[in-house]
Each structure stands twice: as structure tokens, then as C-alpha cells.
Design an enzyme around this catalytic site. Structure first.
Site, PDB file in Angstrom:
ATOM      1  N   HIS A   1       0.821  -1.219   0.000  1.00 47.02           N
ATOM      2  CA  HIS A   1       0.000   0.000   0.000  1.00 47.02           C
ATOM      3  C   HIS A   1       0.858   1.275   0.000  1.00 47.02           C
ATOM      4  O   HIS A   1       0.725   2.101  -0.905  1.00 47.02           O
ATOM      5  CB  HIS A   1      -0.996  -0.036   1.167  1.00 47.02           C
ATOM      6  CG  HIS A   1      -1.609   1.281   1.491  1.00 47.02           C
ATOM      7  ND1 HIS A   1      -2.447   1.942   0.610  1.00 47.02           N
ATOM      8  CD2 HIS A   1      -1.497   2.089   2.574  1.00 47.02           C
ATOM      9  CE1 HIS A   1      -2.823   3.089   1.157  1.00 47.02           C
ATOM     10  NE2 HIS A   1      -2.264   3.207   2.337  1.00 47.02           N
TER      11      HIS A   1
ATOM     12  N   ASP B   1       2.227   5.486   6.938  1.00 50.54           N
ATOM     13  CA  ASP B   1       1.454   4.749   7.940  1.00 50.54           C
ATOM     14  C   ASP B   1       2.317   4.199   9.081  1.00 50.54           C
ATOM     15  O   ASP B   1       1.817   3.517   9.960  1.00 50.54           O
ATOM     16  CB  ASP B   1       0.691   3.592   7.276  1.00 50.54           C
ATOM     17  CG  ASP B   1      -0.605   4.070   6.632  1.00 50.54           C
ATOM     18  OD1 ASP B   1      -1.171   5.063   7.133  1.00 50.54           O
ATOM     19  OD2 ASP B   1      -1.035   3.457   5.637  1.00 50.54           O
TER      20      ASP B   1
ATOM     21  N   GLU C   1       1.439   5.782  12.571  1.00 52.94           N
ATOM     22  CA  GLU C   1       0.076   5.419  12.929  1.00 52.94           C
ATOM     23  C   GLU C   1      -0.032   3.940  13.322  1.00 52.94           C
ATOM     24  O   GLU C   1      -0.673   3.593  14.296  1.00 52.94           O
ATOM     25  CB  GLU C   1      -0.842   5.726  11.730  1.00 52.94           C
ATOM     26  CG  GLU C   1      -2.274   5.273  11.886  1.00 52.94           C
ATOM     27  CD  GLU C   1      -3.053   6.080  12.908  1.00 52.94           C
ATOM     28  OE1 GLU C   1      -2.542   7.137  13.329  1.00 52.94           O
ATOM     29  OE2 GLU C   1      -4.153   5.647  13.286  1.00 52.94           O
ATOM     30  N   ASP C   2       0.612   3.079  12.561  1.00 52.98           N
ATOM     31  CA  ASP C   2       0.358   1.644  12.706  1.00 52.98           C
ATOM     32  C   ASP C   2       1.452   0.846  13.413  1.00 52.98           C
ATOM     33  O   ASP C   2       1.264  -0.330  13.675  1.00 52.98           O
ATOM     34  CB  ASP C   2       0.138   1.007  11.317  1.00 52.98           C
ATOM     35  CG  ASP C   2      -1.123   1.544  10.653  1.00 52.98           C
ATOM     36  OD1 ASP C   2      -1.945   2.119  11.382  1.00 52.98           O
ATOM     37  OD2 ASP C   2      -1.263   1.383   9.435  1.00 52.98           O
TER      38      ASP C   2
ATOM     39  N   ASP D   1      -3.088   8.669  -1.025  1.00 56.12           N
ATOM     40  CA  ASP D   1      -3.458   7.592  -0.101  1.00 56.12           C
ATOM     41  C   ASP D   1      -4.930   7.219  -0.336  1.00 56.12           C
ATOM     42  O   ASP D   1      -5.287   6.050  -0.481  1.00 56.12           O
ATOM     43  CB  ASP D   1      -3.239   8.113   1.331  1.00 56.12           C
ATOM     44  CG  ASP D   1      -3.512   7.069   2.387  1.00 56.12           C
ATOM     45  OD1 ASP D   1      -3.387   5.870   2.077  1.00 56.12           O
ATOM     46  OD2 ASP D   1      -3.852   7.460   3.525  1.00 56.12           O
TER      47      ASP D   1
END
Ligand code: MN
Length: 755
Positions: A66, A92, A95-96, A158
Site C-alpha cells: 500500500h 502509515d 500510525e500503525d 493515499d
């Protein structure tokens, strides 16, 4: 086969796939004109790949694919460089995973960390569960955007990748994401000049919301492609010959209207696919002999081709001399083809074409060539956004609408008395123009002269108007101004000043009231204030104070008497006793209805809700705003009392609900068998003549199980228009009726409408 692969082999295969995807990104990057900063991009990839290791997307793919895909969009479709590509690869991670922005800063430096930080802040989606959170997130997005525009560009990339892979999400999530995309991302992309991306976002949203219509338009486009190609070849042949004679370097493209735009036009104009005549447009992209001649070349081409085909007198669009504020530049002209059909021709240089496709990123590319004026437009726009953000906005929803006003608006050009050109959004009024010049001018505006004629403040401006604003020191902001200004700036200013004045009046009113009561020997307390509020029919004590403060209400004898007559109070009490029982019942019934109607158990939004006739008649509520019937593309919204309300997917109320309360949206499926009847309205239009009405009623009565409720026909100047209200079972009934009505000789237009 797959089962036979060992875990290790599987991992190796995945890693190979990941490396290949990254290699493609690198190749794409190396093919651009940017500096070749392969090292830092590789470092960012390795870092992200390690951080996301072992994590899968819903589709089952390794997660890192992604960010790589987003980086590819950023590179190929938006045209950004290494800093943005790195930020996209890392977008990301914070965030992840367990890594922090500080970690990113230590490894990749301040700039990349700052962009990743901005992206992380808005990662929860712009829209949360509550409207207030939504506005807060949106505000954050705009703030980060005005810090560094690349944040929002990467965010759009995104979103684009998420839309391209939306198929693997749960249906209720699909609606939420598709709704958000149409509500905010597509307009944002448009505002930033990302034309192609905007179109793709719209098409993808539409595809998920109305799959059948999408497929049908797609099918019809395919079926008519050969015919369009023939028209294109015939139409462009003489143009090519002429451009060759002029010695120009160019290419000519056939532009087919997007599926979403076609559908939109069918909806707003109430016409079938077959009556959309501007599906084909022609684009001429040329290479100027030298950059100074670029604009002249556009007009030369225009002159040359309008000698071949007759131009439409009202449809010359000159975005050359006055580019749109998203940077778009082109000359649009509509010509009459040999088959009697109007065809739009867009004339652009290669530079203009880049700007049209890639937006502001392309501007930077051409910056060294001088003429960076358009970049100033973006700066100006960002400054407006910042100004709005700087004003306190108490109402979250208002704030969103205010910002959206500025995103959607297309533009007009008006002139000051000195001949200075100003860009205003379409539908801007004279008052909006006054506020755009200066807040002081807006505040004291009493009227305007448009083209030397006196007009009221609410007058809507048109392109080319010359506007002179008249002011008076005595003028003050009026509450009704809020109703007709259309620009975010004017609206925000007016609201702010009115609120400030109301606050001052309220304080003044409070002290006047205090003095009044003190004189009468009555305590200044909630009971006294409530009684006065009721006496003067205000909704809230605040309204009472404001009215006293601004002098609209002067306290006098009636108010004094209120406190003297103790009997009045007892009498009221008595009244409420004698009617007490009835009142109480009514009230209880109402209050109880809420929790009783909704099921106490929570509805699972992950499952698809079956809309059976029983459920429709007993439990679910068909929305009053859009009157859905079986067969319509609908969705369910679970309200705060746990009731399911069914809306059409394109209903404006539903659009707002999707964006504001996405987690309360539930996917639905019709499961009806023509037992229940629903009211629909069908609109007909045609040439008036003897017997038309008779034929219309005959067509309807011939169809089984359909009953007319109301028929309104109106004829003027030989054209009749009618609205027919019918009871039908589902959209199949509507389709049959519409098709049959279309067979009636003089009827030219038949469509289902909302009311
Ligand atoms: Mn992402």
C-alpha cells in the site's frame, strides 16, 4: 498448489513481490526530471518494509504494498519528488507501528518527519463518529495543508489507492469511504488542480454507490465507442490538415466524458444517456515554437479551426487570459461538426496540459521558466483558509459548510472601478465582493453599483461585471446578511461580528435587568429570568438579555405586574393539575416511543440488513427526504434511538450522514415481493395536443397494480408539463411505466422525481 508451499517459501515469494514493486517505483522515479536521490528513497522503503513486516491488508496482500502504491501515485500521477516519495512510503509507520515521529526525524530529517507527522494527525480519516470530531479533524487537515501542501497531496494519493482497492472492504465501510471521497476529497483534488485524480475519485465513488447504473453507462459507452471514433476521425481530419499547414507540433486526443459526469448530467437534466450530446470532446495539445508565443498560438489555432467549423457564439471559454484559480489554463471552443452536432474543442499547450493533469505540482516544474503568478493564486487561497481558521468557529457543522463553499465554487471574474481584475466564486453577491476587498468595506457596505447601475447588497455578480461598492460609516452588519452571502470569508466575518455584538448586548441587557429587578426589590435569579423569558415569548434567557441590551425590549409596568400578581402563578398551577393526567399521558407516550421502537440490542453494521416487507412496515423508516422504494440504491442509517432509517444513497441528507456518522451506516439489500405499495412522482413533459392527457392516463391504467393518486398537468405556449403521483411496488414498476409513457407520441421527457 499453494498448500504445498512451506511458510518460508511463501515468505520468500512475498518478499520477491515486494522488492519488485519497489523496483518499479524506483524506475518510475528515475524516469522523472527530479534529482536522483535513490539512496534516501531506498532507506525509507527499507525502514517501512521492516516496520510493517508480517502485517497484511484486508485483501491478504502484504501491507507495505500500500505505501509503495501511494508513493507511485505521488511520483507518477502528481509529479512530486523524493521528499514526498519518502513521506508516502512512511505515511502509515507512525500510525500503525511503534515508531514515533522523533524516530523518523532522527533518521530522515526534519522535513520528511514533519510531513509524516501531518499525515499521522489526519490518519483517522477526516470524519470521525461525531460531527464535532469531524470538524476538528478537518481543521487539522487544513492546518497541516497550509503548513505544507504536500501533506494533502500525499493524503489524496493515499485515498486514491484506498478507493482503487475498496472492493475488499466491508460494504458499510465502502459507503462511508465512498461518501467521504465524494464529499471532500474529490473537491479538494479539484481545488488543487488534480483533474484526472478528481475524475477517478468521483467515478470510483459512484461505482460503489450505484453499481448497476455504473455498469449500464459503462456498457452504453462501449456500445457507442465505434460511432464516436468515426465522428472523431471525420471531425479532426480537416483540423489536422490545417495544423500541419501551420507547421505546428501537436497531438489530438478524443476526450470521453466520465461515467460519473454523464450520470450527473442525466440526473440534473432528467435526460437518458442517449440525449447526452457532449460525451465526446476533442483536445488539441501543441508544443509552442517558443514560450513567448504560447498564448498567441492558442488563439491562432482557435482562429484557424473556426474557419473550418462554425463556432458557437456563447461558448468560447477563455481560461488563457484568466486561468482558473486552481491553475487551469486552456481555450475551450464549441464547434458545429458536419453531422450537425456541437463538439467542444480544448486547446492547450503541453505546459498547460501538465498543469491541468497534475495541478500545482506541475507549476513548480515550470517555475524556473518565469511566470510564477499562478502559484500566487494557490498562496492566496491558502491564506483565505488560514484566515477562516483563525476566526473562532463555535459551530462545527457550520464551519465545515463554510469551508466547503470555497472548495466547490467555480469562478467568475469581476472588475473594480479602476479596472483591476478579481476572481470570485460563482454566485458571489455584491456583499461578498465588498468583504473580499476588506472587512471594513464589507461591514459598512450599503449597496453597490454594478456596471454603473445601483443594485442591492444581495445582487449576484456575473463574470465581466464592473463593481463599485458604496459604504457609509453609519452602516452596521445586519443579521439577514448571513442568508445571502456565499463566500466563506464573508460568512465567517459576519458571524463573528454578530456574535461579538450579541455578546455585548447580552451583557448590557443583563446589567439593565439586574438594575430593574433591584429597584423592584425582586431577587435576580433563575426563576425571575424564566418568568420574564416566558412573558415575552423568548426561547432562551440569552435572547431576553440581548433584546433588553439592544433596546428592542424596554422593561415596564407589565413586567412589574408579573411579580406582584402571586395569584397568576397559582392559577397556572391549578390549570396544570386539572389537565395533568392527559398531558402526562401524551408526554409519556412520546418519550417512551423512542426506546421502545428501536430494538434494545445493537444492530450489527458489519452485516447486510435485509429489507423485507414486514420489516419495512413495522421497524424501518423510509426517509421523508428522498422517498426510497424497493429497488433503489439505498443504505440504512441507525439513529440515536437505534432505529433504522432508509435513505437513497445519493440523497443529500444521506451524503451528509455518511460523512458525519459513517459508523452508523449499514449496508442493505431489498427482499420484497410486491406486497407493499409506495408513492412515487413521475414527471412528464411534451408537446401539448388533443388527447395527450387521455393517453397518459390510459398508459398508466393499463399497467396492473399501479394506481394514480394525483395528476397535475400544466400547459403553456404549447408545452405541457405534468406531475403524476402513483402507488407502485418497486423500481421495476416505475421503469415499465416510464418506458410506456415514452412511447406516447408527443411526450418528450419522462423521469422519476423526488417529490
Ligand atoms: Mn494509508
Amino acid at each position: 498448489m499453494e498448500e504445498h508451499l512451506s511458510l518460508k517459501e511463501k515468505e520468500q515469494a512475498e518478499e520477491a513481490m515486494i522488492q519488485q514493486a519497489f523496483q518499479e517505483l524506483l524506475n518510475d522515479y528515475l524516469a522523472t526530471k527530479h534529482r536522483k536521490r535513490v539512496e534516501i528513497i531506498t532507506k525509507a522503503f527499507n525502514f517501512a518494509n521492516h516496520a510493517h513486516k508480517g502485517i497484511k491488508r484486508r485483501s491478504g496482500e502484504p501491507y507495505i504494498l500500500h505505501p509503495i502504491a501511494v508513493a507511485k501515485i505521488v511520483c507518477n500521477e502528481i509529479g512530486l519528488g523524493s521528499t514526498s516519495i519518502c513521506a508516502a512510503l512512511l505515511h502509515d509507520v507512525v500510525e500503525d507501528t511503534d515508531y514515533t515521529v522523533e524516530d523518523i526525524e532522527n533518521i530522515f530529517g526534519h522535513k520528511i518527519a514533519q510531513i509524516v507527522d501531518g499525515l499521522t494527525k489526519i490518519s483517522g480519516g477526516i470524519f470521525g463518529d461525531r460531527a464535532s470530531a469531524q470538524a476538528e479533524n478537518f481543521k487539522k487537515l487544513l492546518l497541516t495543508m497550509s503548513d505544507d501542501i504536500r501533506v494533502i497531496l500525499i493524503k489524496i494519493a493515499d485515498r486514491l489507492h484506498n478507493m482503487r482497492t475498496l472492493g475488499s472492504m466491508l460494504p458499510n465501510k465502502q459507503y462511508k469511504i465512498a461518501g467521504e471521497t465524494l464529499y471532500i476529497y474529490a473537491p479538494l483534488a479539484n481545488r488543487l488542480g488534480l483533474n484526472r485524480i478528481k475524475t477517478e475519485l468521483e467515478n470510483l465513488s459512484f461505482k460503489y454507490e450505484h453499481p448497476e447504473e455504473y455498469a449500464e453507462i459503462e456498457r452504453k459507452l462501449a456500445a457507442t465507442a465505434a460511432e464516436r471514433d468515426k465522428v472523431f476521425q471525420e471531425f479532426t481530419a480537416p483540423i489536422r490538415a490545417q495544423l500541419d499547414k501551420m507547421g505546428l507540433q501537436y497531438h489530438i486526443l478524443a476526450r470521453v466524458k466520465s461515467i460519473y459526469s454523464i450520470w450527473n448530467k442525466m440526473q440534473t437534466k432528467h435526460v437518458p444517456f442517449e440525449e447526452i450530446f457532449d460525451i465526446l470532446a476533442v483536445r488539441i495539445i501543441f508544443k509552442p515554437k517558443n514560450m513567448e508565443e504560447e498564448l498567441n498560438d492558442c488563439f491562432d489555432i482557435y482562429l484557424a479551426i473556426s474557419k473550418i467549423y462554425k463556432p458557437h457564439p456563447d461558448r468560447l471559454r477563455d481560461w488563457i487570459s484568466h486561468p482558473k484559480s486552481n491553475g487551469y489554463q486552456a481555450l475551450h471552443v464549441t464547434l458545429m461538426g458536419n453531422n450537425g452536432q456541437w463538439i467542444e474543442v480544448q486547446i492547450r499547450s503541453e505546459r498547460m496540459d501538465d498543469v491541468a493533469e497534475q495541478g500545482f505540482a506541475a507549476h513548480w516544474k515550470y517555475k524556473e521558466g518565469g511566470g510564477s503568478e499562478d502559484e500566487g493564486e494557490l498562496e492566496r487561497w491558502l491564506r483565505t483558509i488560514k484566515e477562516i481558521l483563525d476566526d473562532p468557529q463555535p459551530d462545527a457543522i457550520d464551519f465545515l459548510d463554510t469551508i466547503k463553499l470555497n472548495l466547490f465554487a467555480s469562478e467568475i471574474f469581476v472588475f473594480t472601478p479602476k479596472g483591476e481584475l478579481k476572481t470570485m466564486p460563482q454566485d458571489a453577491t455584491a456583499l461578498d465582493f465588498a468583504f473580499s476587498l476588506h472587512t471594513d468595506i464589507g461591514t459598512h457596505c450599503i449597496g453597490a453599483k454594478v456596471n454603473h447601475k445601483l443594485v442591492p447588497l444581495s445582487h449576484r455578480l456575473k463574470s465581466g461585471d464592473q463593481v463599485e461598492i458604496l459604504t457609509s460609516k453609519a452602516q452596521r452588519i445586519q443579521p439577514e446578511w448571513e442568508n445571502f452571502v456565499t463566500t466563506a470569508r464573508a460568512k465567517a466575518k459576519i458571524t463573528e461580528i454578530l456574535r461579538r455584538e450579541a455578546k455585548a448586548n447580552q451583557q448590557k441587557g443583563e446589567s439593565l435587568l439586574r438594575d430593574f429587578l433591584q429597584k423592584e426589590g425582586i431577587p435576580f435569579d433563575a426563576s425571575a429570568i424564566d418568568r420574564l423569558t416566558n412573558l415575552h415569548n423568548f426561547h432562551t434567557p440569552d435572547e431576553l438579555m440581548v433584546a433588553i441590551g439592544n433596546g428592542k425590549l424596554v422593561l415596564g409596568d407589565a413586567d412589574r405586574n408579573l411579580f406582584k400578581e402571586k395569584a397568576g402563578k397559582n392559577w397556572k398551577k391549578l390549570l396544570s393539575f386539572s389537565f395533568g393526567k392527559e398531558n402526562k399521558d401524551a408526554k409519556e407516550g412520546k418519550e417512551e416511543a423512542k426506546p421502545a421502537e428501536g430494538k434494545s440490542e445493537k444492530i450489527d453494521t458489519k452485516k447486510i440488513l435485509k429489507l423485507t416487507e414486514e420489516a419495512i412496515s413495522k421497524e424501518y423508516i423510509m426517509a421523508e427526504c428522498c422517498h426510497p422504494i424497493p429497488g433503489d440504491d439505498v443504505l440504512g442509517y441507525i439513529d440515536e434511538h437505534n432505529r433504522v432509517i432508509i435513505h437513497k444513497r445519493q440523497c443529500p441528507v444521506a451524503v451528509k450522514l455518511k460523512s458525519s456518522y459513517g459508523n452508523r451506516i449499514i449496508a442493505t439489500q431489498w427482499d420484497t415481493h410486491k406486497d407493499l405499495s409506495f408513492l412515487v412522482t413521475i414527471y412528464v413533459r411534451g408537446i401539448d395536443g388533443v388527447g395527450v392527457l387521455n393517453e397518459v392516463t390510459q398508459v398508466i391504467s393499463r399497467q396492473l397494480n399501479v394506481n394514480i393518486r394525483k395528476l397535475i398537468i400544466d400547459a403553456t405556449d404549447g408545452i405541457f408539463e405534468g406531475k403524476i403521483q402513483l402507488y407502485v411496488h418497486d423500481v421495476d414498476d416505475v421503469r415499465t411505466i416510464c418506458n410506456n409513457l415514452k412511447q406516447v407520441q408527443n411526450i418528450k421527457e419522462v423521469s422519476r422525481i423526488e417529490d
